[in-house]
Write an enzyme that holds these catalytic residues in place. Sequence first.
Site, short mmCIF file in Angstrom:
data_model
loop_
_atom_site.label_atom_id
_atom_site.label_comp_id
_atom_site.label_asym_id
_atom_site.label_seq_id
_atom_site.Cartn_x
_atom_site.Cartn_y
_atom_site.Cartn_z
N HIS A 21 0.88 -1.12 0.03
CA HIS A 21 0.02 0.15 0.26
C HIS A 21 0.79 1.32 0.02
O HIS A 21 2.05 1.28 -0.46
CB HIS A 21 -0.81 0.02 1.29
CG HIS A 21 -1.53 -1.50 1.14
ND1 HIS A 21 -2.85 -1.58 0.49
CD2 HIS A 21 -1.44 -2.45 1.76
CE1 HIS A 21 -3.31 -2.86 0.76
NE2 HIS A 21 -2.58 -3.29 1.69
N GLU B 285 1.86 -11.53 5.37
CA GLU B 285 0.73 -10.90 6.29
C GLU B 285 1.26 -10.99 7.66
O GLU B 285 0.78 -11.86 8.42
CB GLU B 285 -0.49 -11.34 6.07
CG GLU B 285 -0.83 -11.40 4.70
CD GLU B 285 -1.88 -10.33 4.18
OE1 GLU B 285 -1.69 -9.39 5.15
OE2 GLU B 285 -2.49 -10.23 3.05
N HIS C 34 2.72 -7.04 4.23
CA HIS C 34 1.44 -6.58 4.46
C HIS C 34 0.95 -6.86 5.94
O HIS C 34 1.68 -7.42 6.54
CB HIS C 34 0.36 -7.14 3.59
CG HIS C 34 0.50 -6.60 1.98
ND1 HIS C 34 -0.38 -5.87 1.62
CD2 HIS C 34 1.56 -6.86 1.14
CE1 HIS C 34 -0.28 -5.35 0.29
NE2 HIS C 34 1.00 -6.13 -0.03
ZN LIG Z 1 -2.18 -5.26 2.53
#
Ligand SMILES: [Zn+2]
Length: 260
Positions: free
Chosen positions: A11, A143, A78
Amino acid sequence: MPYSIMMDAGHGGRDPGAVYNGRQEKDDTLRLALAVGEILQDRGIDVEYTRTTDVYETPYEKAMEANQAGADLFISIHRNSFPTDNEVSGVESLVYDLSGLKLEIAEAINEELATVGFVDLGVKARPNLVVLKRTRMPAVLVEAGFINSDTDNMLFDQSFDDIALAIADGILDTLQRNGLVEESVQTGPDYRVQTGAFRSRAYAERLRNELLEQDFPAYIDDSDGFLRVQVGDFDSLDEAADMERRLKRAGYATVIVSGV
Ligand SMILES: [Zn+2]
């Protein structure tokens, strides 16, 4: 040519990623991607970043950047999110398919992160994610815990350095096992704390013995003509700095030196 890794902080810019109580995924991913990259760089890997600041790029642009740089490996960082807050926690890694080096790296990262305290939710295949699909090199998306889990966030904040090290170790151990990086690349330099350098053996031995009496692991290094009284042999600068503080408190003049 050194092995090269493209670190991707998920992002950025106008895309905050997942948000929970004001906490934005894009900030956590940038901080962690930079920290992992720094460790890898220290271990002799050629590290590049899709972003080092709060800017937006599409996933396609990120993949193209890695392809154009000719990176050997793509690691995207992430944080996860679940529809209901505080219901799920743990780490999960995503790969294009469950095969090859990327799977091995993803599994190693998850295992290392489990030792830091995360629940290991496993490795999943996500063939439609652009950064996994359009990158030409092995790619893993990590993640690092759920951003809407208070336990994961607490772990993320309190064990941040260990988490960065866990991800870097998972990558490096796997590369080393596959013969893609030299063991020496991973080991890196060692650090010692020097308390004096002498031409006279009597002076050097006196200082060493004085240190040994106080239980400092002291010895004399005479590899370059000088008699250098040194303490410890550490893999990390942090450990050497701890020893230096102890020696300074005991009244010694010190300097940290590094060897190979
Ligand atoms: Zn993400």
